[in-house]
Design a protein around this motif. Structure first.
Motif, short mmCIF file in Angstrom:
data_model
loop_
_atom_site.label_atom_id
_atom_site.label_comp_id
_atom_site.label_asym_id
_atom_site.label_seq_id
_atom_site.Cartn_x
_atom_site.Cartn_y
_atom_site.Cartn_z
N SER A 14 1.92 -6.06 8.38
CA SER A 14 0.56 -6.55 8.21
C SER A 14 -0.41 -5.50 8.74
O SER A 14 -0.25 -4.98 9.84
N GLY A 15 -1.38 -5.13 7.91
CA GLY A 15 -2.36 -4.12 8.29
C GLY A 15 -1.98 -2.70 7.91
O GLY A 15 -2.73 -1.76 8.18
N ALA A 16 -0.84 -2.52 7.25
CA ALA A 16 -0.40 -1.17 6.89
C ALA A 16 -1.02 -0.65 5.60
O ALA A 16 -0.88 0.52 5.27
N GLY A 17 -1.72 -1.50 4.86
CA GLY A 17 -2.44 -1.03 3.69
C GLY A 17 -1.86 -1.38 2.34
O GLY A 17 -2.30 -0.86 1.32
N SER A 18 -0.89 -2.29 2.28
CA SER A 18 -0.29 -2.62 0.98
C SER A 18 -1.29 -3.29 0.04
O SER A 18 -1.36 -2.94 -1.14
N THR A 19 -2.07 -4.21 0.53
CA THR A 19 -3.06 -4.90 -0.31
C THR A 19 -4.13 -3.93 -0.79
O THR A 19 -4.54 -3.95 -1.96
N THR A 20 -4.56 -3.05 0.10
CA THR A 20 -5.61 -2.08 -0.25
C THR A 20 -5.12 -1.13 -1.34
O THR A 20 -5.82 -0.91 -2.34
N LEU A 21 -3.92 -0.58 -1.19
CA LEU A 21 -3.38 0.32 -2.22
C LEU A 21 -3.15 -0.45 -3.51
O LEU A 21 -3.47 0.05 -4.60
N GLY A 22 -2.63 -1.66 -3.42
CA GLY A 22 -2.40 -2.46 -4.61
C GLY A 22 -3.68 -2.73 -5.38
O GLY A 22 -3.72 -2.61 -6.61
N ARG A 23 -4.72 -3.09 -4.67
CA ARG A 23 -6.02 -3.34 -5.30
C ARG A 23 -6.53 -2.07 -5.99
O ARG A 23 -7.08 -2.12 -7.09
N TYR A 24 -6.35 -0.94 -5.33
CA TYR A 24 -6.81 0.34 -5.88
C TYR A 24 -6.08 0.66 -7.19
O TYR A 24 -6.69 1.08 -8.18
N ILE A 25 -4.77 0.46 -7.20
CA ILE A 25 -3.98 0.71 -8.42
C ILE A 25 -4.42 -0.24 -9.53
O ILE A 25 -4.60 0.18 -10.68
N CYS A 26 -4.61 -1.51 -9.18
CA CYS A 26 -5.03 -2.50 -10.19
C CYS A 26 -6.38 -2.15 -10.79
O CYS A 26 -6.57 -2.27 -12.00
N ASP A 27 -7.31 -1.71 -9.96
CA ASP A 27 -8.63 -1.32 -10.46
C ASP A 27 -8.53 -0.11 -11.39
O ASP A 27 -9.16 -0.07 -12.44
#
Length: 181
Positions: A14-27
């Motif tokens: 938690s907090g390692a950046g998986s959601t952030t990177l995932g959102r970036y790829i999706c965008d």
């Protein structure tokens, strides 16, 4: 059908950046993001419904790709039905002290003064941070590095390890090299 879709699973502490990177790829690629937290909370007691709903939602998307973010390990279910669709595994890593600072900032941004001593969410926040700290030393029975390594070995998964101290662009470049080429 899912066989024609590109699917990436990004996970880590938690907090390692998986959601952030995932959102970036999706965008960037117009993929659909599926976050495991949505299924965890929706089916708190019905573990098998979590995976079933994820797969059904993945099948419904008209987008060419899907990025699953978060953690589904330790749900005590048969993962084989989901894992057969995943093309690339990415485990995010980050030094614990940086990760915990990020979590504290994220919580403060979300809840403000409520997480401070005397606030309505103070105890909840304290428990969450303590839970998040255990990732690096806890055994495989909880969301932890040992659990991730256990499931990677059990299912013969060779994830790409990406450090969140790198820029998001640098991490995307590694994903692109391993996934889109």
């Amino acid at each position: 059908m899912l066989k024609n879709k590109k699917i990436i699973y990004i996970y880590g502490a938690s907090g390692a950046g998986s959601t952030t990177l995932g959102r970036y790829i999706c965008d960037k690629y117009n993929f659909k993001q599926i976050d495991t937290d949505d299924y965890f909370w929706k089916h708190k007691e019905e573990y098998s419904k979590r995976i079933e709903d994820m797969i059904n939602d993945m099948k419904k998307t008209e987008k060419n790709g899907i990025v699953i973010t978060g953690n589904f390990w330790n749900w005590n279910v048969d993962y084989n039905e989901l894992l057969k669709y995943i093309d690339l595994y990415v485990r995010m890593i980050l030094k614990p002290e940086i990760r915990i600072q990020r979590l504290k900032k994220r919580e403060h941004d979300r809840f403000g003064e409520e997480i401070l001593p005397g606030g309505s969410r103070y105890e909840e926040h304290k428990e969450f941070i303590e839970w998040a700290k255990q990732y690096d030393y806890a055994d495989a029975s909880v969301r932890s590095l040992k659990a991730h390594e256990y499931f990677e070995e059990k299912y013969n998964i060779q994830p790409i390890l990406l450090d969140s101290e790198n820029t998001i662009e640098e991490n995307l470049e590694v994903v692109e090299e391993n996934f889109f080429l």
